[in-house]
Design a protein around this motif. Structure first.
Motif, PDB file in Angstrom:
ATOM      1  N   ASP A  50      75.429 -41.814 -33.098  1.00  0.00           N
ATOM      2  CA  ASP A  50      74.097 -41.225 -32.878  1.00  0.00           C
ATOM      3  C   ASP A  50      74.191 -39.811 -32.311  1.00  0.00           C
ATOM      4  O   ASP A  50      73.253 -39.016 -32.452  1.00  0.00           O
ATOM      5  CB  ASP A  50      73.283 -42.106 -31.925  1.00  0.00           C
ATOM      6  N   VAL A  51      75.307 -39.510 -31.640  1.00  0.00           N
ATOM      7  CA  VAL A  51      75.434 -38.195 -30.992  1.00  0.00           C
ATOM      8  C   VAL A  51      76.615 -37.408 -31.557  1.00  0.00           C
ATOM      9  O   VAL A  51      77.074 -36.451 -30.934  1.00  0.00           O
ATOM     10  CB  VAL A  51      75.600 -38.360 -29.461  1.00  0.00           C
ATOM     11  N   SER A  52      77.070 -37.789 -32.748  1.00  0.00           N
ATOM     12  CA  SER A  52      78.307 -37.217 -33.278  1.00  0.00           C
ATOM     13  C   SER A  52      78.243 -35.712 -33.504  1.00  0.00           C
ATOM     14  O   SER A  52      79.257 -35.030 -33.437  1.00  0.00           O
ATOM     15  CB  SER A  52      78.678 -37.919 -34.590  1.00  0.00           C
ATOM     16  N   GLU A  53      77.055 -35.164 -33.792  1.00  0.00           N
ATOM     17  CA  GLU A  53      76.929 -33.731 -34.066  1.00  0.00           C
ATOM     18  C   GLU A  53      76.274 -32.967 -32.913  1.00  0.00           C
ATOM     19  O   GLU A  53      75.899 -31.815 -33.074  1.00  0.00           O
ATOM     20  CB  GLU A  53      76.122 -33.519 -35.352  1.00  0.00           C
ATOM     21  N   GLN A  54      76.119 -33.623 -31.786  1.00  0.00           N
ATOM     22  CA  GLN A  54      75.457 -32.996 -30.645  1.00  0.00           C
ATOM     23  C   GLN A  54      76.473 -32.602 -29.586  1.00  0.00           C
ATOM     24  O   GLN A  54      77.513 -33.236 -29.438  1.00  0.00           O
ATOM     25  CB  GLN A  54      74.427 -33.952 -30.036  1.00  0.00           C
ATOM     26  N   HIS A  55      76.151 -31.535 -28.860  1.00  0.00           N
ATOM     27  CA  HIS A  55      76.998 -31.102 -27.753  1.00  0.00           C
ATOM     28  C   HIS A  55      76.423 -31.547 -26.412  1.00  0.00           C
ATOM     29  O   HIS A  55      77.151 -31.647 -25.427  1.00  0.00           O
ATOM     30  CB  HIS A  55      77.151 -29.584 -27.769  1.00  0.00           C
ATOM     31  N   GLN A  56      75.125 -31.773 -26.391  1.00  0.00           N
ATOM     32  CA  GLN A  56      74.469 -32.257 -25.189  1.00  0.00           C
ATOM     33  C   GLN A  56      73.564 -33.429 -25.559  1.00  0.00           C
ATOM     34  O   GLN A  56      72.981 -33.454 -26.649  1.00  0.00           O
ATOM     35  CB  GLN A  56      73.631 -31.157 -24.532  1.00  0.00           C
ATOM     36  N   VAL A  57      73.449 -34.361 -24.641  1.00  0.00           N
ATOM     37  CA  VAL A  57      72.549 -35.504 -24.823  1.00  0.00           C
ATOM     38  C   VAL A  57      71.836 -35.748 -23.504  1.00  0.00           C
ATOM     39  O   VAL A  57      72.196 -35.179 -22.469  1.00  0.00           O
ATOM     40  CB  VAL A  57      73.322 -36.776 -25.238  1.00  0.00           C
ATOM     41  N   THR A  58      70.828 -36.590 -23.540  1.00  0.00           N
ATOM     42  CA  THR A  58      70.158 -36.940 -22.289  1.00  0.00           C
ATOM     43  C   THR A  58      71.086 -37.811 -21.443  1.00  0.00           C
ATOM     44  O   THR A  58      72.008 -38.465 -21.958  1.00  0.00           O
ATOM     45  CB  THR A  58      68.860 -37.714 -22.560  1.00  0.00           C
ATOM     46  N   LEU A  59      70.832 -37.802 -20.153  1.00  0.00           N
ATOM     47  CA  LEU A  59      71.620 -38.661 -19.270  1.00  0.00           C
ATOM     48  C   LEU A  59      71.474 -40.116 -19.684  1.00  0.00           C
ATOM     49  O   LEU A  59      72.438 -40.900 -19.586  1.00  0.00           O
ATOM     50  CB  LEU A  59      71.173 -38.467 -17.814  1.00  0.00           C
ATOM     51  N   ALA A  60      70.309 -40.498 -20.168  1.00  0.00           N
ATOM     52  CA  ALA A  60      70.086 -41.878 -20.605  1.00  0.00           C
ATOM     53  C   ALA A  60      71.061 -42.252 -21.725  1.00  0.00           C
ATOM     54  O   ALA A  60      71.660 -43.334 -21.710  1.00  0.00           O
ATOM     55  CB  ALA A  60      68.644 -42.052 -21.063  1.00  0.00           C
TER      56      ALA A  60
END
Length: 355
Positions: A210-220
Motif C-alpha cells: 500500500d505504501v510501496s511508492e510513497q516516501h512518507q505515510v501517516t503515523l497510523a
C-alpha cells in the motif's frame, strides 16, 4: 518571456509615469498661459506614443539576447545599437503627430529650429533610453535569477526524490529477507508457528504494498506496519519479549518516513532480544513535545557499543533512516540513540507535525 503579472505591473507603471508627465506639463503651461491646456497634453502624449512604439520594437528585436544577461557588457552592447534609431525616429514621429493634431485644431505647431530641436530631444532620448535599458536589465536579471533558482530547486527535488526512492526500496527487501529468515528458523522445529508467521508476514507485505511508492505515510499507517512486524517477531520470541504501546492518537495523521520505526524495532530484537536469555521489555511511544512529534523505541537490556551514539551510522536500518531524515526534513528532524541506566537503549526520533 516575462510573467503576465510582471508585464501588467510594468504597463501600469508606464501609464502612471506618463500621466505624471502630463500633469507636470499642464501645471507648467498654466503658469505662463491661460488657455489651450490641450497643447501640453498633445506634447506629452505624442512623446509617450512614440516612446512606447520604439521601446516595444526594441524589446521585440532584442529579446533573443536575453541569454546574455549573465554578461552585462554584451547585453548592453546589443541594446545600444538601438540608440541611433531613437535619435533618428523620435523627432519625426512625435513632432509629426503634433503637427497633425494642431492642424486638425486649426492651429500651427511651432518649435525651435530643427538642429536645436533634434539636439535637445536626442539628449532627452539618450537619458530616457539609458534609464529604460537599466530598468529592463534589472527586471530581466531578477526573473532570470528566479527561474534559475526554481530550476535548481526542481533538480534538487528530483534528486531527493530519486534518493528517497532508492532508500525506500532498499528497506523493503531488507525487511523481507529478515522476516523470511525468521520463518525459516522455525520451519523444521515448529511448523504451526511457522505457518502462523507466514500468515502474519502476508498481512505485513499487504500493508507494505500500500505504501510501496510513497516516501512518507501517516503515523497510523506506519504503526500498522510496525505492529505487524512486532506480532511476527513476538510469535518467534513469545516467551522472551513483552511490548508496551503508548500512542498519542492525536498524532495519527502526522507524516513520518515510511518504514522508519520498523528497523529500530528490528535492532532491538537483533542486538538485545536474541542475545539475552531473560525476557526483554520493549516500550514504543509517540508523544507531542514542544510542538514536535517524538517517537521512542526503548528496551531494558540493550547496550550501545562504542561509536553507536548520536552520530552513529551502524547498521543498514539506522544509516538508511538518517539519510532519509536528512533528505526529507534537513535540520527540522533529529535522531538519537541513547544509553539508559542501568541498562537499555532508547532510539528517539523527533519530527515536525503541524496537526
Amino acid at each position: 518571456m516575462l510573467p503576465k503579472r510582471t508585464q501588467i505591473t510594468i504597463a501600469a507603471a508606464w501609464i502612471l509615469f506618463w500621466l505624471l508627465m502630463n500633469l507636470t506639463a499642464v501645471q507648467e503651461y498654466l503658469r505662463d498661459h491661460h488657455t489651450g491646456v490641450w497643447k501640453p497634453i498633445v506634447w506629452e502624449t505624442s512623446s509617450a506614443l512614440t516612446g512606447t512604439l520604439l521601446l516595444l520594437a526594441q524589446r521585440h528585436y532584442t529579446r533573443r539576447y536575453d541569454h546574455l544577461l549573465a554578461q552585462p557588457l554584451q547585453w548592453f552592447a546589443r541594446q545600444l545599437v538601438w540608440l541611433p534609431i531613437y535619435w533618428v525616429l523620435f523627432v519625426p514621429v512625435a513632432f509629426g503627430i503634433r503637427y497633425g493634431v494642431y492642424a486638425l485644431a486649426g492651429d500651427t505647431y511651432t518649435h525651435l529650429p530643427w538642429p536645436q530641436t533634434f539636439l535637445y530631444e536626442d539628449v532627452k532620448m539618450t537619458v530616457f533610453f539609458s534609464i529604460f535599458a537599466t530598468i529592463m536589465f534589472g527586471v530581466l536579471s531578477y526573473h532570470a535569477m528566479q527561474n534559475e533558482k526554481l530550476r535548481v530547486e526542481r533538480v534538487n527535488a528530483s534528486l531527493r526524490e530519486a534518493q528517497l526512492l532508492r532508500l525506500t526500496q532498499q528497506m523493503q527487501p531488507h525487511f523481507l529477507f529478515n522476516a523470511l529468515n525468521t520463518i525459516s528458523s522455525l520451519m523444521h522445529s515448529d511448523v504451526a508457528r511457522a505457518d502462523a508467521m507466514l500468515i502474519q508476514l502476508a498481512d505485513v507485505l499487504r500493508a507494505t504494498l500500500d505504501v510501496s511508492e510513497q516516501h512518507q505515510v501517516t503515523l497510523a499507517m506506519e504503526l500498522r506496519l510496525l505492529r505487524g512486524y512486532a506480532a511476527l517477531m513476538c510469535e518467534r520470541f513469545s516467551d522472551r519479549v513483552h511490548i508496551d504501546w503508548h500512542i498519542d492518537e492525536t498524532l495519527l495523521d502526522c507524516q513520518v518516513p515510511v518504514m522508519s520505526m520498523q528497523p529500530l524495532l528490528e535492532n532491538i530484537f537483533k542486538h538485545t532480544v536474541e542475545r539475552r536469555r531473560q525476557a526483554t521489555a520493549i516500550s514504543i511511544s509517540a508523544s507531542r513535545e514542544q510542538g514536535a512529534m517524538v517517537l521512542r523505541l526503548e528496551d531494558d537490556g540493550g547496550t550501545l557499543r562504542v561509536g553507536e551514539g548520536a552520530q552513529s551510522s551502524a547498521g543498514i536500518g539506522v544509516r538508511n533512516l538518517r539519510e532519509r531524515l536528512a533528505a526529507l526534513y534537513g535540520a527540522g528532524a533529529s535522531f538519537d540513540l541513547i544509553q539508559l541506566a542501568p541498562a537499555g537503549v532508547r532510539a528517539e526520533m523527533r519530527l515536525p507535525c503541524a496537526s
